[in-house]
Write a protein that holds these residues in place. Structure first.
Motif, PDB file in Angstrom:
ATOM      1  N   LEU A   1       0.841  -1.188   0.000  1.00 30.88           N
ATOM      2  CA  LEU A   1       0.000   0.000   0.000  1.00 30.88           C
ATOM      3  C   LEU A   1       0.879   1.241   0.000  1.00 30.88           C
ATOM      4  N   ARG A   2       0.592   2.179  -0.908  1.00 30.25           N
ATOM      5  CA  ARG A   2       1.430   3.372  -1.057  1.00 30.25           C
ATOM      6  C   ARG A   2       0.547   4.589  -1.301  1.00 30.25           C
ATOM      7  N   ILE A   3       1.134   5.747  -1.118  1.00 28.06           N
ATOM      8  CA  ILE A   3       0.476   6.996  -1.483  1.00 28.06           C
ATOM      9  C   ILE A   3       1.320   7.669  -2.559  1.00 28.06           C
ATOM     10  N   LYS A   4       0.662   8.170  -3.542  1.00 29.90           N
ATOM     11  CA  LYS A   4       1.306   8.987  -4.574  1.00 29.90           C
ATOM     12  C   LYS A   4       0.798  10.398  -4.342  1.00 29.90           C
ATOM     13  N   ILE A   5       1.731  11.349  -4.203  1.00 31.57           N
ATOM     14  CA  ILE A   5       1.352  12.697  -3.774  1.00 31.57           C
ATOM     15  C   ILE A   5       2.120  13.721  -4.602  1.00 31.57           C
ATOM     16  N   SER A   6       1.619  14.937  -4.658  1.00 29.73           N
ATOM     17  CA  SER A   6       2.252  15.996  -5.429  1.00 29.73           C
ATOM     18  C   SER A   6       3.691  16.223  -4.973  1.00 29.73           C
ATOM     19  N   SER A   7       4.534  16.680  -5.893  1.00 29.15           N
ATOM     20  CA  SER A   7       5.970  16.799  -5.601  1.00 29.15           C
ATOM     21  C   SER A   7       6.280  17.757  -4.457  1.00 29.15           C
ATOM     22  N   GLU A   8       5.498  18.815  -4.290  1.00 25.68           N
ATOM     23  CA  GLU A   8       5.780  19.745  -3.193  1.00 25.68           C
ATOM     24  C   GLU A   8       5.444  19.152  -1.827  1.00 25.68           C
ATOM     25  N   HIS A   9       4.702  18.058  -1.821  1.00 27.47           N
ATOM     26  CA  HIS A   9       4.378  17.357  -0.579  1.00 27.47           C
ATOM     27  C   HIS A   9       5.030  15.973  -0.521  1.00 27.47           C
ATOM     28  N   ALA A  10       6.082  15.778  -1.276  1.00 32.15           N
ATOM     29  CA  ALA A  10       6.730  14.467  -1.382  1.00 32.15           C
ATOM     30  C   ALA A  10       7.158  13.920  -0.021  1.00 32.15           C
TER      31      ALA A  10
ATOM     32  N   ARG B   1       6.490  10.286   1.755  1.00 30.87           N
ATOM     33  CA  ARG B   1       7.556   9.444   2.326  1.00 30.87           C
ATOM     34  C   ARG B   1       7.249   9.102   3.774  1.00 30.87           C
ATOM     35  N   TRP B   2       6.800  10.092   4.533  1.00 29.91           N
ATOM     36  CA  TRP B   2       6.487   9.874   5.944  1.00 29.91           C
ATOM     37  C   TRP B   2       5.382   8.838   6.089  1.00 29.91           C
TER      38      TRP B   2
ATOM     39  N   ASN C   1       4.325   6.573   3.846  1.00 24.19           N
ATOM     40  CA  ASN C   1       4.742   5.276   3.311  1.00 24.19           C
ATOM     41  C   ASN C   1       5.761   4.572   4.202  1.00 24.19           C
ATOM     42  N   GLU C   2       6.778   5.303   4.639  1.00 24.46           N
ATOM     43  CA  GLU C   2       7.919   4.684   5.313  1.00 24.46           C
ATOM     44  C   GLU C   2       7.842   4.712   6.836  1.00 24.46           C
ATOM     45  N   GLU C   3       7.303   5.772   7.392  1.00 25.56           N
ATOM     46  CA  GLU C   3       7.299   5.910   8.848  1.00 25.56           C
ATOM     47  C   GLU C   3       6.011   5.360   9.483  1.00 25.56           C
ATOM     48  N   ILE C   4       4.883   5.521   8.810  1.00 19.82           N
ATOM     49  CA  ILE C   4       3.590   5.170   9.393  1.00 19.82           C
ATOM     50  C   ILE C   4       3.058   3.850   8.853  1.00 19.82           C
ATOM     51  N   GLY C   5       2.981   3.732   7.541  1.00 13.55           N
ATOM     52  CA  GLY C   5       2.425   2.516   6.956  1.00 13.55           C
ATOM     53  C   GLY C   5       1.010   2.295   7.454  1.00 13.55           C
ATOM     54  N   LYS C   6       0.620   1.041   7.590  1.00 11.07           N
ATOM     55  CA  LYS C   6      -0.717   0.773   8.121  1.00 11.07           C
ATOM     56  C   LYS C   6      -0.674   0.443   9.611  1.00 11.07           C
ATOM     57  N   ASP C   7       0.505   0.180  10.144  1.00  9.37           N
ATOM     58  CA  ASP C   7       0.633  -0.263  11.529  1.00  9.37           C
ATOM     59  C   ASP C   7       0.567   0.855  12.565  1.00  9.37           C
ATOM     60  N   LYS C   8       0.898   2.087  12.179  1.00 10.70           N
ATOM     61  CA  LYS C   8       0.974   3.172  13.158  1.00 10.70           C
ATOM     62  C   LYS C   8      -0.113   4.227  12.981  1.00 10.70           C
TER      63      LYS C   8
ATOM     64  N   GLN D   1      12.116   7.898  12.300  1.00 14.16           N
ATOM     65  CA  GLN D   1      13.487   7.466  12.030  1.00 14.16           C
ATOM     66  C   GLN D   1      14.190   8.437  11.094  1.00 14.16           C
ATOM     67  N   GLU D   2      13.460   8.985  10.111  1.00 14.70           N
ATOM     68  CA  GLU D   2      14.053   9.927   9.167  1.00 14.70           C
ATOM     69  C   GLU D   2      13.292  11.238   9.073  1.00 14.70           C
ATOM     70  N   ILE D   3      12.010  11.228   9.463  1.00  9.98           N
ATOM     71  CA  ILE D   3      11.158  12.408   9.309  1.00  9.98           C
ATOM     72  C   ILE D   3      10.389  12.641  10.593  1.00  9.98           C
ATOM     73  N   ASP D   4      10.350  13.900  11.043  1.00  9.84           N
ATOM     74  CA  ASP D   4       9.584  14.282  12.222  1.00  9.84           C
ATOM     75  C   ASP D   4       8.299  14.978  11.796  1.00  9.84           C
ATOM     76  N   LEU D   5       7.246  14.758  12.549  1.00  9.23           N
ATOM     77  CA  LEU D   5       5.977  15.460  12.367  1.00  9.23           C
ATOM     78  C   LEU D   5       5.808  16.407  13.542  1.00  9.23           C
ATOM     79  N   ILE D   6       5.586  17.669  13.245  1.00  9.20           N
ATOM     80  CA  ILE D   6       5.283  18.666  14.267  1.00  9.20           C
ATOM     81  C   ILE D   6       3.839  19.086  14.021  1.00  9.20           C
ATOM     82  N   LEU D   7       2.964  18.721  14.943  1.00 11.83           N
ATOM     83  CA  LEU D   7       1.533  18.896  14.746  1.00 11.83           C
ATOM     84  C   LEU D   7       0.978  19.910  15.722  1.00 11.83           C
ATOM     85  N   SER D   8       0.300  20.916  15.190  1.00 15.44           N
ATOM     86  CA  SER D   8      -0.391  21.898  16.020  1.00 15.44           C
ATOM     87  C   SER D   8      -1.831  22.008  15.532  1.00 15.44           C
TER      88      SER D   8
END
Length: 122
Positions: free
Chosen positions: A13-22, A26-27, A29-36, A59-66
């Motif tokens: 399972l993958r997401i294809k997204i606009s280049s400015e939100h690449a 990645r986050w 697909n790679e950090e969350i997937g379906k498990d998190k 592991q490679e990308i941080d999410l800062i959520l407000s």
């Protein structure tokens, strides 16, 4: 923010997204997937009742959520200039566009809800 979910027989399972939100793709697909996904949904609930932004370290990308936005930052964005000297020798460049991106809080909620529905209907 435009995106499309894909069922790939090789990579799953993958997401294809606009280049400015690449980096968001990645986050997801790679950090969350379906498990998190449930963990991210719980984070959204906690941000709705909080006054402070919450950071989810990846592991490679941080999410800062407000309450206003979701900001994604690759760890490579914060590398010391000494660490980046190695890239100069190989004529490699790091583009900041691929290292950080953001979206509105409501757009982020829609994305996570859609991703949850997509991954749970497997």
């Amino acid at each position: 923010m435009e995106y499309q979910f894909i069922r790939d027989p090789i990579s799953g399972l993958r997401i294809k997204i606009s280049s400015e939100h690449a980096i968001i793709g990645r986050w997801l697909n790679e950090e969350i997937g379906k498990d998190k996904v449930a963990m991210v949904q719980a984070l959204i609930v906690s941000v709705k009742t909080s006054f402070e932004p919450v950071t989810l370290k990846g592991q490679e990308i941080d999410l800062i959520l407000s309450k206003d936005e979701a900001l994604f930052e690759a760890h490579a964005l914060h590398q010391d200039s000494e660490d980046l000297i190695a890239y100069q020798d190989d004529d490699l460049m790091l583009e900041e566009n691929d290292l950080s991106s953001g979206c509105g809080f409501e757009d982020f909620i829609d994305l996570i809800e859609s991703w949850y529905e997509f991954t749970s209907n497997r």
